[in-house]
Design an enzyme around this catalytic site. Structure first.
Site, PDB file in Angstrom:
ATOM      1  N   VAL A  40       0.849  -1.196   0.000  1.00  0.00           N
ATOM      2  CA  VAL A  40       0.000   0.000   0.000  1.00  0.00           C
ATOM      3  C   VAL A  40       0.882   1.244   0.000  1.00  0.00           C
ATOM      4  O   VAL A  40       1.841   1.340   0.771  1.00  0.00           O
ATOM      5  CB  VAL A  40      -0.944   0.011   1.220  1.00  0.00           C
ATOM      6  N   GLU A  60      15.274 -12.251  29.075  1.00  0.00           N
ATOM      7  CA  GLU A  60      14.962 -13.559  28.479  1.00  0.00           C
ATOM      8  C   GLU A  60      16.238 -14.137  27.871  1.00  0.00           C
ATOM      9  O   GLU A  60      17.099 -13.391  27.407  1.00  0.00           O
ATOM     10  CB  GLU A  60      13.872 -13.404  27.408  1.00  0.00           C
ATOM     11  N   HIS A  97      10.856  -4.538  18.713  1.00  0.00           N
ATOM     12  CA  HIS A  97       9.548  -4.213  19.286  1.00  0.00           C
ATOM     13  C   HIS A  97       9.183  -2.745  19.090  1.00  0.00           C
ATOM     14  O   HIS A  97       8.981  -2.012  20.066  1.00  0.00           O
ATOM     15  CB  HIS A  97       9.553  -4.544  20.785  1.00  0.00           C
ATOM     16  N   GLY A 152       0.579  -2.235  16.581  1.00  0.00           N
ATOM     17  CA  GLY A 152       1.491  -1.717  17.593  1.00  0.00           C
ATOM     18  C   GLY A 152       1.651  -0.205  17.586  1.00  0.00           C
ATOM     19  O   GLY A 152       2.193   0.359  18.545  1.00  0.00           O
ATOM     20  N   ASN A 208       7.109  -8.774  26.041  1.00  0.00           N
ATOM     21  CA  ASN A 208       7.115  -8.732  24.574  1.00  0.00           C
ATOM     22  C   ASN A 208       5.699  -8.350  24.132  1.00  0.00           C
ATOM     23  O   ASN A 208       4.719  -8.783  24.736  1.00  0.00           O
ATOM     24  CB  ASN A 208       7.496 -10.100  24.012  1.00  0.00           C
TER      25      ASN A 208
HETATM   26  C1  FAD Z   1      12.822 -10.874  15.227  1.00  0.00           C
HETATM   27  C2  FAD Z   1      11.607 -10.565  16.051  1.00  0.00           C
HETATM   28  C3  FAD Z   1      11.306 -11.350  17.169  1.00  0.00           C
HETATM   29  C4  FAD Z   1      10.182 -11.043  17.941  1.00  0.00           C
HETATM   30  N1  FAD Z   1       9.829 -11.859  18.995  1.00  0.00           N
HETATM   31  C5  FAD Z   1       8.704 -11.576  19.703  1.00  0.00           C
HETATM   32  C6  FAD Z   1       8.239 -12.456  20.716  1.00  0.00           C
HETATM   33  O1  FAD Z   1       8.810 -13.501  21.000  1.00  0.00           O
HETATM   34  N2  FAD Z   1       7.101 -12.126  21.381  1.00  0.00           N
HETATM   35  C7  FAD Z   1       6.415 -10.970  21.113  1.00  0.00           C
HETATM   36  O2  FAD Z   1       5.416 -10.706  21.766  1.00  0.00           O
HETATM   37  N3  FAD Z   1       6.829 -10.141  20.147  1.00  0.00           N
HETATM   38  C8  FAD Z   1       7.926 -10.434  19.423  1.00  0.00           C
HETATM   39  N4  FAD Z   1       8.308  -9.619  18.407  1.00  0.00           N
HETATM   40  C9  FAD Z   1       7.519  -8.411  18.154  1.00  0.00           C
HETATM   41  C10 FAD Z   1       6.192  -8.744  17.498  1.00  0.00           C
HETATM   42  O3  FAD Z   1       6.397  -9.621  16.433  1.00  0.00           O
HETATM   43  C11 FAD Z   1       5.551  -7.436  17.071  1.00  0.00           C
HETATM   44  O4  FAD Z   1       5.391  -6.617  18.218  1.00  0.00           O
HETATM   45  C12 FAD Z   1       4.194  -7.658  16.434  1.00  0.00           C
HETATM   46  O5  FAD Z   1       4.251  -8.574  15.390  1.00  0.00           O
HETATM   47  C13 FAD Z   1       3.653  -6.333  15.923  1.00  0.00           C
HETATM   48  O6  FAD Z   1       2.352  -6.560  15.421  1.00  0.00           O
HETATM   49  P1  FAD Z   1       1.728  -5.520  14.415  1.00  0.00           P
HETATM   50  O7  FAD Z   1       0.381  -6.000  14.060  1.00  0.00           O
HETATM   51  O8  FAD Z   1       1.873  -4.169  15.006  1.00  0.00           O
HETATM   52  O9  FAD Z   1       2.696  -5.522  13.132  1.00  0.00           O
HETATM   53  P2  FAD Z   1       3.431  -6.672  12.338  1.00  0.00           P
HETATM   54  O10 FAD Z   1       3.253  -7.999  12.968  1.00  0.00           O
HETATM   55  O11 FAD Z   1       4.823  -6.214  12.125  1.00  0.00           O
HETATM   56  O12 FAD Z   1       2.648  -6.720  10.954  1.00  0.00           O
HETATM   57  C14 FAD Z   1       2.661  -5.645  10.047  1.00  0.00           C
HETATM   58  C15 FAD Z   1       2.428  -6.207   8.655  1.00  0.00           C
HETATM   59  O13 FAD Z   1       2.151  -5.141   7.769  1.00  0.00           O
HETATM   60  C16 FAD Z   1       2.834  -5.372   6.541  1.00  0.00           C
HETATM   61  N5  FAD Z   1       3.029  -4.068   5.904  1.00  0.00           N
HETATM   62  C17 FAD Z   1       3.846  -3.067   6.301  1.00  0.00           C
HETATM   63  N6  FAD Z   1       3.742  -2.027   5.471  1.00  0.00           N
HETATM   64  C18 FAD Z   1       2.846  -2.377   4.522  1.00  0.00           C
HETATM   65  C19 FAD Z   1       2.325  -1.717   3.378  1.00  0.00           C
HETATM   66  N7  FAD Z   1       2.687  -0.468   3.056  1.00  0.00           N
HETATM   67  N8  FAD Z   1       1.436  -2.380   2.606  1.00  0.00           N
HETATM   68  C20 FAD Z   1       1.043  -3.639   2.906  1.00  0.00           C
HETATM   69  N9  FAD Z   1       1.513  -4.304   3.988  1.00  0.00           N
HETATM   70  C21 FAD Z   1       2.393  -3.675   4.792  1.00  0.00           C
HETATM   71  C22 FAD Z   1       4.112  -6.062   6.958  1.00  0.00           C
HETATM   72  O14 FAD Z   1       4.673  -6.796   5.888  1.00  0.00           O
HETATM   73  C23 FAD Z   1       3.624  -6.952   8.075  1.00  0.00           C
HETATM   74  O15 FAD Z   1       3.200  -8.208   7.590  1.00  0.00           O
HETATM   75  C24 FAD Z   1       9.389  -9.930  17.598  1.00  0.00           C
HETATM   76  C25 FAD Z   1       9.686  -9.168  16.465  1.00  0.00           C
HETATM   77  C26 FAD Z   1      10.781  -9.482  15.684  1.00  0.00           C
HETATM   78  C27 FAD Z   1      11.074  -8.646  14.475  1.00  0.00           C
END
Ligand code: FAD
Length: 515
Positions: A267, A376, A455, A483, A494
């Protein structure tokens, strides 16, 4: 309650609206190419997955636009690339890998992406399932006391505790590492970690993990490709042991028959189209990142779930370009790192530090006299024998911010890594490490590293850009469900569980409102 227009009705109503105000040229694109759908969700991580399932169950036709591809676990165990042999699947559109060593790879729509800011490096996932594809699986609920050090009282913790945290857990099905697995040689570091904490008089315990431990047992038995047991985490788990969102919330959403996920759709623009509708423009890309088509959609309900960086960038662009004119000046503010820090301790014997993932144990030093912290244990591929790698979290103040850079057409990120609060959190972590080290005759392998976070939180926060249910001020049908809502920290945990629980709460509110 929800008036569903089919595409023909929508085009007719667009033309009627244009004619009625005498603008025959009004949005020529609306007349030719817009695809109408009742609801659009941008992004398929925790916020997007929850929103999609609840929209689908409510019978609302929904399209999920996700920039990354699908990652189907194969019987051959070769879905993802590995730390040992990374290729383009590891990394989002980059000629080199971005964690551990910088290895040349093919440019591909891989799972792990990086955002380099001023004072901080941010890691995030890309693909159907969002950051759950790359995450560690820790599913961690904050205490009520610490929760209210971050969140406003307009969010009722007791309700989250009673209704929404359990609702998320009922789908992710997290569980603690079983003892028979913990006792294997693969998980030596986890055991040492618990022993060291006990010697130092610190409270340590197993974490709830979104992991299928039966699959880990099959890895140990040689029936599945070794992945968790050899410490793979951030490029995905080939055995299928990780319960990523594509395998629960999102597959359930698709099974309603009302939700369609469109991968490889990036997007670029969101704008108000006509009264109470939104137009979303995106680039459809191939797996090498080349744009193969541009598409536009119009929807009545728009849910932003592109993650803290992605959602904030879309909102900032909309504000600067005037496509969402009623956005306020708080967009981009109140961003933080969740207090993330990486550390490593040198011990007196073998630790198997590259094995035994995902990290499944925690030290909770919430009564640390300087500031509450948790640590952790995590496997890392570059950690030498005799060392254990740790990952700390504290309560970061939302002192960071994003602004829109019109020349790069992307968001710039700023983080004051040396602020008084960040220094306090560093001292608190050092204090806990000193307790561990003096009780165990261990030493810190290197200074604590605060340069990166997995995070990212904030940018469109509750009370600043959105109301307490994520509805964007000024826009009745525009919601933030990821988030970005959270001001910088999930209170020494986390974030995924809290992001998902807040999204569940927002969706309940949305689906129960009168129109
Ligand atoms: C390496 C790593 C390890 C982690 N381990 C943990 C853990 O053990 N426990 C925990 O609680 N949290 C963990 N986290 C954090 C957790 O994954 C995030 O806090 C959480 O996934 C955030 O959720 P969200 O819905 O905000 O965004 P996200 O899960 O990041 O999802 C956002 C989505 O939007 C998509 N997107 C972005 N921009 C666009 C666009 N312009 N058009 C279309 N799609 C788009 C992305 O591709 C992605 O799929 C970890 C994160 C990472 C990177």
């Amino acid at each position: 309650m929800y008036r569903v227009l089919n595409r023909r009705q929508f085009v007719q109503s667009s033309l009627a609206a244009a004619a009625s105000i005498g603008l025959s040229s009004l949005r020529a694109s609306a007349q030719k190419a817009d695809e109408y759908i009742e609801a659009i969700v941008i992004g398929s991580g925790f916020g997007g997955a929850v929103a999609s399932l609840r929209l689908g169950q409510a019978g609302i036709e929904t399209i999920v636009l996700e920039r990354g591809r699908r990652w189907q676990i194969t019987d051959a165990g070769d879905t993802f690339s590995t730390y040992q042999k990374p290729d383009g699947r590891s990394t989002w559109l980059s000629p080199t890998t971005i964690v551990f060593d910088s290895v040349p790879i093919d440019v591909y729509t891989g799972v792990l992406d990086v955002k380099r800011g001023d004072g901080i490096i941010v890691y995030r996932g890309a693909g159907v399932g969002g950051s759950s594809l790359v995450y560690n699986g820790v599913t961690y609920q904050p205490t009520q006391e610490l929760f209210y050090q971050v969140f406003p009282r307009t969010i009722n913790y007791e309700e989250l505790d009673r209704v929404y945290y359990p609702r998320v857990r009922s789908i992710l099905k997290p569980s603690q590492i079983p003892d028979d697995i913990l006792q294997t040689n693969y998980y030596l570091s986890s055991r040492i970690f618990l022993e060291q904490a006990a010697k130092a008089g610190l409270k340590a315990r197993k974490l709830d993990m979104a992991v299928d431990w039966n699959i880990v047992r099959q890895e140990i038995a040689g029936q599945k490709v070794p992945s968790a047991i050899i410490g793979q985490v951030y490029y995905g788990l080939n055995s299928g042991a990780k319960n990523s969102l594509d395998r629960n919330y999102l597959s359930m959403a698709e099974a309603t028959g009302k939700v369609e996920i469109r991968p490889l759709h990036v997007v670029t623009t969101i704008e108000e189209s006509d009264k109470e509708r939104f137009r979303i423009v995106c680039n459809q890309i191939n797996e090498q990142g080349t744009v193969i088509a541009q598409k536009s959609f119009v929807c009545r309900y728009l849910f932003l779930a592109a993650g803290s960086i992605g959602t904030t960038e879309l909102l900032l662009r909309a504000k600067v370009n005037g496509t969402l004119r009623r956005l306020n000046n708080q967009v981009g503010k109140f961003w933080g790192t969740n207090g993330d820090a990486v550390g490593a301790v040198i011990t007196n014997g073998p630790t198997n530090p590259t094995q035994g993932g995902p990290g499944a144990t925690v030290i909770e030093h919430l009564d640390n006299p300087i500031a509450p912290i948790v640590i952790e244990q995590l496997p890392f591929p570059i950690v030498p024998e005799d060392v254990i790698a740790f990952f700390g979290q504290a309560i970061a103040k939302p002192e960071g911010y994003l602004t829109y850079n019109t020349s790069t057409q992307s968001a710039d990120l700023f983080w004051p890594s040396n602020s008084a609060n960040n220094q306090k959190n560093a001292q608190a972590l050092e204090y806990t490490y000193q307790l561990l080290n003096s009780a165990n005759s261990t030493t810190l392998a290197q200074p604590l590293d605060f340069s990166s976070t997995a995070h990212p939180l904030g940018g469109a926060t509750i009370g600043a850009v959105c109301d307490t249910y994520g509805q964007v001020y000024g826009y009745r049908n525009l919601f933030v469900v990821d988030g970005s809502l959270i001001p910088g920290s999930t209170a020494c945990t986390n974030p995924s569980l809290t992001i998902a629980a807040l999204a569940e709460r927002s969706m309940d509110r949305f689906l129960n409102r009168s129109t």
